[in-house]
Motif scaffolding. Structure first.
Motif, PDB file in Angstrom:
ATOM      1  N   MET A   1      71.803   8.446  44.859  1.00 22.66           N
ATOM      2  CA  MET A   1      72.872   9.023  45.655  1.00 22.66           C
ATOM      3  C   MET A   1      72.546  10.467  46.046  1.00 22.66           C
ATOM      4  O   MET A   1      72.642  10.818  47.207  1.00 22.66           O
ATOM      5  CB  MET A   1      74.173   8.955  44.851  1.00 22.66           C
ATOM      6  N   ALA A   2      72.151  11.263  45.053  1.00 23.49           N
ATOM      7  CA  ALA A   2      71.827  12.661  45.333  1.00 23.49           C
ATOM      8  C   ALA A   2      70.619  12.763  46.259  1.00 23.49           C
ATOM      9  O   ALA A   2      70.565  13.643  47.122  1.00 23.49           O
ATOM     10  CB  ALA A   2      71.562  13.413  44.044  1.00 23.49           C
ATOM     11  N   ARG A   3      69.669  11.851  46.091  1.00 23.36           N
ATOM     12  CA  ARG A   3      68.470  11.886  46.935  1.00 23.36           C
ATOM     13  C   ARG A   3      68.834  11.620  48.397  1.00 23.36           C
ATOM     14  O   ARG A   3      68.298  12.270  49.301  1.00 23.36           O
ATOM     15  CB  ARG A   3      67.476  10.848  46.438  1.00 23.36           C
ATOM     16  N   LYS A   4      69.758  10.690  48.631  1.00 22.49           N
ATOM     17  CA  LYS A   4      70.185  10.398  49.995  1.00 22.49           C
ATOM     18  C   LYS A   4      70.878  11.603  50.618  1.00 22.49           C
ATOM     19  O   LYS A   4      70.699  11.889  51.798  1.00 22.49           O
ATOM     20  CB  LYS A   4      71.115   9.188  50.006  1.00 22.49           C
ATOM     21  N   ILE A   5      71.662  12.314  49.820  1.00 22.80           N
ATOM     22  CA  ILE A   5      72.343  13.509  50.327  1.00 22.80           C
ATOM     23  C   ILE A   5      71.332  14.582  50.697  1.00 22.80           C
ATOM     24  O   ILE A   5      71.432  15.215  51.750  1.00 22.80           O
ATOM     25  CB  ILE A   5      73.358  14.034  49.287  1.00 22.80           C
ATOM     26  N   ILE A   6      70.333  14.779  49.843  1.00 21.71           N
ATOM     27  CA  ILE A   6      69.297  15.781  50.116  1.00 21.71           C
ATOM     28  C   ILE A   6      68.533  15.427  51.381  1.00 21.71           C
ATOM     29  O   ILE A   6      68.267  16.286  52.226  1.00 21.71           O
ATOM     30  CB  ILE A   6      68.345  15.925  48.910  1.00 21.71           C
ATOM     31  N   ILE A   7      68.196  14.150  51.533  1.00 19.28           N
ATOM     32  CA  ILE A   7      67.473  13.710  52.733  1.00 19.28           C
ATOM     33  C   ILE A   7      68.333  13.929  53.975  1.00 19.28           C
ATOM     34  O   ILE A   7      67.846  14.417  55.001  1.00 19.28           O
ATOM     35  CB  ILE A   7      67.046  12.238  52.599  1.00 19.28           C
ATOM     36  N   ALA A   8      69.613  13.587  53.897  1.00 25.12           N
ATOM     37  CA  ALA A   8      70.512  13.771  55.043  1.00 25.12           C
ATOM     38  C   ALA A   8      70.628  15.245  55.415  1.00 25.12           C
ATOM     39  O   ALA A   8      70.610  15.604  56.595  1.00 25.12           O
ATOM     40  CB  ALA A   8      71.883  13.193  54.730  1.00 25.12           C
ATOM     41  N   LEU A   9      70.751  16.106  54.404  1.00 22.29           N
ATOM     42  CA  LEU A   9      70.828  17.546  54.679  1.00 22.29           C
ATOM     43  C   LEU A   9      69.526  18.052  55.299  1.00 22.29           C
ATOM     44  O   LEU A   9      69.552  18.900  56.189  1.00 22.29           O
ATOM     45  CB  LEU A   9      71.140  18.309  53.397  1.00 22.29           C
ATOM     46  N   GLY A  10      68.403  17.544  54.813  1.00 21.86           N
ATOM     47  CA  GLY A  10      67.115  17.941  55.372  1.00 21.86           C
ATOM     48  C   GLY A  10      66.979  17.546  56.833  1.00 21.86           C
ATOM     49  O   GLY A  10      66.524  18.337  57.664  1.00 21.86           O
ATOM     50  N   VAL A  11      67.381  16.332  57.146  1.00 27.23           N
ATOM     51  CA  VAL A  11      67.320  15.870  58.538  1.00 27.23           C
ATOM     52  C   VAL A  11      68.240  16.713  59.421  1.00 27.23           C
ATOM     53  O   VAL A  11      67.863  17.103  60.527  1.00 27.23           O
ATOM     54  CB  VAL A  11      67.687  14.369  58.623  1.00 27.23           C
ATOM     55  N   ALA A  12      69.426  17.011  58.926  1.00 26.37           N
ATOM     56  CA  ALA A  12      70.350  17.842  59.695  1.00 26.37           C
ATOM     57  C   ALA A  12      69.772  19.238  59.907  1.00 26.37           C
ATOM     58  O   ALA A  12      69.858  19.797  61.006  1.00 26.37           O
ATOM     59  CB  ALA A  12      71.693  17.933  58.984  1.00 26.37           C
ATOM     60  N   ALA A  13      69.166  19.800  58.864  1.00 20.30           N
ATOM     61  CA  ALA A  13      68.574  21.133  58.983  1.00 20.30           C
ATOM     62  C   ALA A  13      67.430  21.139  59.982  1.00 20.30           C
ATOM     63  O   ALA A  13      67.298  22.069  60.783  1.00 20.30           O
ATOM     64  CB  ALA A  13      68.097  21.610  57.617  1.00 20.30           C
ATOM     65  N   ILE A  14      66.606  20.101  59.956  1.00 20.74           N
ATOM     66  CA  ILE A  14      65.492  20.007  60.907  1.00 20.74           C
ATOM     67  C   ILE A  14      66.037  19.926  62.332  1.00 20.74           C
ATOM     68  O   ILE A  14      65.519  20.579  63.239  1.00 20.74           O
ATOM     69  CB  ILE A  14      64.599  18.792  60.582  1.00 20.74           C
ATOM     70  N   THR A  15      67.082  19.149  62.513  1.00 18.85           N
ATOM     71  CA  THR A  15      67.673  19.005  63.844  1.00 18.85           C
ATOM     72  C   THR A  15      68.183  20.343  64.357  1.00 18.85           C
ATOM     73  O   THR A  15      67.911  20.728  65.497  1.00 18.85           O
ATOM     74  CB  THR A  15      68.826  17.983  63.812  1.00 18.85           C
ATOM     75  N   PHE A  16      68.929  21.061  63.519  1.00 17.17           N
ATOM     76  CA  PHE A  16      69.485  22.346  63.952  1.00 17.17           C
ATOM     77  C   PHE A  16      68.392  23.389  64.177  1.00 17.17           C
ATOM     78  O   PHE A  16      68.442  24.147  65.136  1.00 17.17           O
ATOM     79  CB  PHE A  16      70.493  22.861  62.937  1.00 17.17           C
TER      80      PHE A  16
END
Length: 42
Positions: A1-16
């Motif tokens: 669960m935590a890994r999915k959150i970290i990955i999602a935040l990383g993708v969002a950060a890359i996008t921004f």
């Protein structure tokens, strides 16, 4: 669960950060910094 959150935040950060960069070199630095932040978090 935590890994999915970290990955999602990383993708969002890359996008921004990718939309804020004007050069390919800048995008590379931003991706590298996001990767480093992910490694530090883990």
């Amino acid at each position: 669960m935590a890994r999915k959150i970290i990955i999602a935040l990383g993708v969002a950060a890359i996008t921004f950060t990718a939309t804020a960069c004007n050069t390919v070199k800048g995008v590379g630095r931003d991706i590298e910094s996001v990767g480093q932040a992910g490694d530090d978090a883990i």
